[in-house]
Design a protein around this motif. Structure first.
Motif, PDB file in Angstrom:
ATOM      1  N   HIS A  24       0.821  -1.209   0.000  1.00 28.52           N
ATOM      2  CA  HIS A  24       0.000   0.000   0.000  1.00 28.52           C
ATOM      3  C   HIS A  24       0.858   1.264   0.000  1.00 28.52           C
ATOM      4  N   GLY A  25       0.252   2.389  -0.382  1.00 31.10           N
ATOM      5  CA  GLY A  25       0.924   3.675  -0.281  1.00 31.10           C
ATOM      6  C   GLY A  25       0.990   4.150   1.167  1.00 31.10           C
ATOM      7  N   THR A  30       2.992   5.359   8.270  1.00 31.89           N
ATOM      8  CA  THR A  30       4.140   5.063   7.416  1.00 31.89           C
ATOM      9  C   THR A  30       5.121   6.211   7.456  1.00 31.89           C
ATOM     10  N   ALA A  31       4.607   7.433   7.307  1.00 31.95           N
ATOM     11  CA  ALA A  31       5.475   8.610   7.291  1.00 31.95           C
ATOM     12  C   ALA A  31       6.212   8.777   8.616  1.00 31.95           C
ATOM     13  N   ALA A  32       5.574   8.383   9.720  1.00 31.58           N
ATOM     14  CA  ALA A  32       6.190   8.517  11.045  1.00 31.58           C
ATOM     15  C   ALA A  32       7.040   7.309  11.414  1.00 31.58           C
ATOM     16  N   LYS A  33       7.088   6.292  10.516  1.00 22.08           N
ATOM     17  CA  LYS A  33       7.796   5.032  10.795  1.00 22.08           C
ATOM     18  C   LYS A  33       7.264   4.383  12.067  1.00 22.08           C
ATOM     19  N   LEU A  46      -5.030   6.082   3.361  1.00 17.47           N
ATOM     20  CA  LEU A  46      -3.891   6.644   2.648  1.00 17.47           C
ATOM     21  C   LEU A  46      -3.888   8.165   2.802  1.00 17.47           C
ATOM     22  N   THR A  47      -2.709   8.738   2.893  1.00 17.03           N
ATOM     23  CA  THR A  47      -2.596  10.187   2.791  1.00 17.03           C
ATOM     24  C   THR A  47      -2.686  10.566   1.312  1.00 17.03           C
ATOM     25  N   GLN A  48      -2.709  11.859   1.033  1.00 16.99           N
ATOM     26  CA  GLN A  48      -2.703  12.292  -0.366  1.00 16.99           C
ATOM     27  C   GLN A  48      -1.458  11.775  -1.075  1.00 16.99           C
ATOM     28  N   GLU A  49      -0.317  11.820  -0.388  1.00 14.98           N
ATOM     29  CA  GLU A  49       0.916  11.278  -0.974  1.00 14.98           C
ATOM     30  C   GLU A  49       0.761   9.788  -1.258  1.00 14.98           C
ATOM     31  N   MET A 191      14.481  -7.915   5.013  1.00 12.97           N
ATOM     32  CA  MET A 191      13.909  -7.414   3.769  1.00 12.97           C
ATOM     33  C   MET A 191      13.353  -6.013   3.988  1.00 12.97           C
ATOM     34  N   GLU A 192      13.407  -5.210   2.943  1.00  8.03           N
ATOM     35  CA  GLU A 192      12.825  -3.867   3.001  1.00  8.03           C
ATOM     36  C   GLU A 192      11.938  -3.662   1.787  1.00  8.03           C
ATOM     37  N   LEU A 193      10.734  -3.189   2.020  1.00  5.61           N
ATOM     38  CA  LEU A 193       9.778  -2.932   0.946  1.00  5.61           C
ATOM     39  C   LEU A 193       9.334  -1.476   1.003  1.00  5.61           C
ATOM     40  N   SER A 194       9.430  -0.790  -0.114  1.00  7.47           N
ATOM     41  CA  SER A 194       9.015   0.608  -0.196  1.00  7.47           C
ATOM     42  C   SER A 194       7.499   0.710  -0.352  1.00  7.47           C
ATOM     43  N   PRO A 195       6.900   1.808   0.084  1.00  5.91           N
ATOM     44  CA  PRO A 195       5.469   2.001  -0.144  1.00  5.91           C
ATOM     45  C   PRO A 195       5.140   1.954  -1.634  1.00  5.91           C
TER      46      PRO A 195
END
Length: 229
Positions: A24-25, A30-33, A46-49, A191-195
């Protein structure tokens, strides 16, 4: 165009069911980790971003539209919203699969990794050292793996030989990758996965599996346009 694909494997022609696993985005967590779990948590949208990230990934996946009839989504809001955006771009139906929901983080919900490490250092150490350990009031990776693989079996049974987009979360996607590679699930911590990233895994009817892409991001749209999954 046929939606069923085959691959000539070691034993001849076998049906290949390919999952395009989209994280997901971004949300406020997510932004605050911060830890953000499934339906039992804060369940932020989801945020606008995040919506913009999902739309960009959806456009990247558009060349797959002729071969994708279904987008399977976690019922958790951020994944569902991502699924709606992707399904709209591909002209596909959207169906929920509860097995692909995010792990529940219990008392850690909404806290950042650093906050948990500072406030609950021993619990954090135990959690990162053993996949059977759950956050207080939450869910372990071992228990989550059972429901994720149950969800996988339902999808493979319903969509044998098809390409299916799945919108889900970090933990379920990592567990599916570990399963496909036949590796211990403790590898999820490495493992690392980006939004809004895409990870592609094919499961074959002879029992094999193959990871085709990990943590792919736009704007490399030519990869999807030129590749037959």
């Amino acid at each position: 165009m046929s939606r069923t694909s085959t691959s000539r494997g070691w034993g001849g022609d076998v049906a290949a069911t390919t999952l395009v696993l989209v994280r997901h985005g971004v949300t406020k967590h997510t932004a605050a980790k911060a830890f953000s779990g499934g339906l039992g948590g804060d369940n932020p949208p989801l945020t606008q971003e995040g919506r913009e990230q999902a739309l960009l990934t959806a456009k990247w996946l558009e060349p797959l539209a002729p071969s994708v009839s279904t987008v399977v989504t976690s019922p958790v809001l951020r994944a569902f919203e991502t699924g709606e955006i992707v399904a709209g771009a591909l002209g596909a139906q959207l169906v929920e699969e509860p097995g692909f929901a995010e792990i529940e983080f219990g008392e850690w919900e909404g806290l950042t990794f650093g906050e948990v490490a500072q406030r609950h250092p021993e619990e954090m150490k135990e959690w990162m050292g053993a996949t059977e350990v759950a956050p207080p009031g939450g869910e372990s990776f071992d228990s989550a793996q059972v429901r994720v693989l149950d969800g996988l079996e339902r999808v493979l049974e319903a969509h044998t030989g098809e390409t299916v987009v799945v919108t889900s979360h970090v933990s379920p996607i990592k567990l599916l990758v570990a399963h496909a590679l036949g590796t211990p699930i403790g590898g999820v911590f490495n493992m690392e996965l980006s939004p809004a990233s895409a990870t592609v895994v094919s499961f074959f009817s002879d029992g094999r599996a193959s990871m085709r892409l990990f943590n792919g991001l736009p704007p490399a749209r030519d990869h999807f346009a030129a590749t037959t999954f």
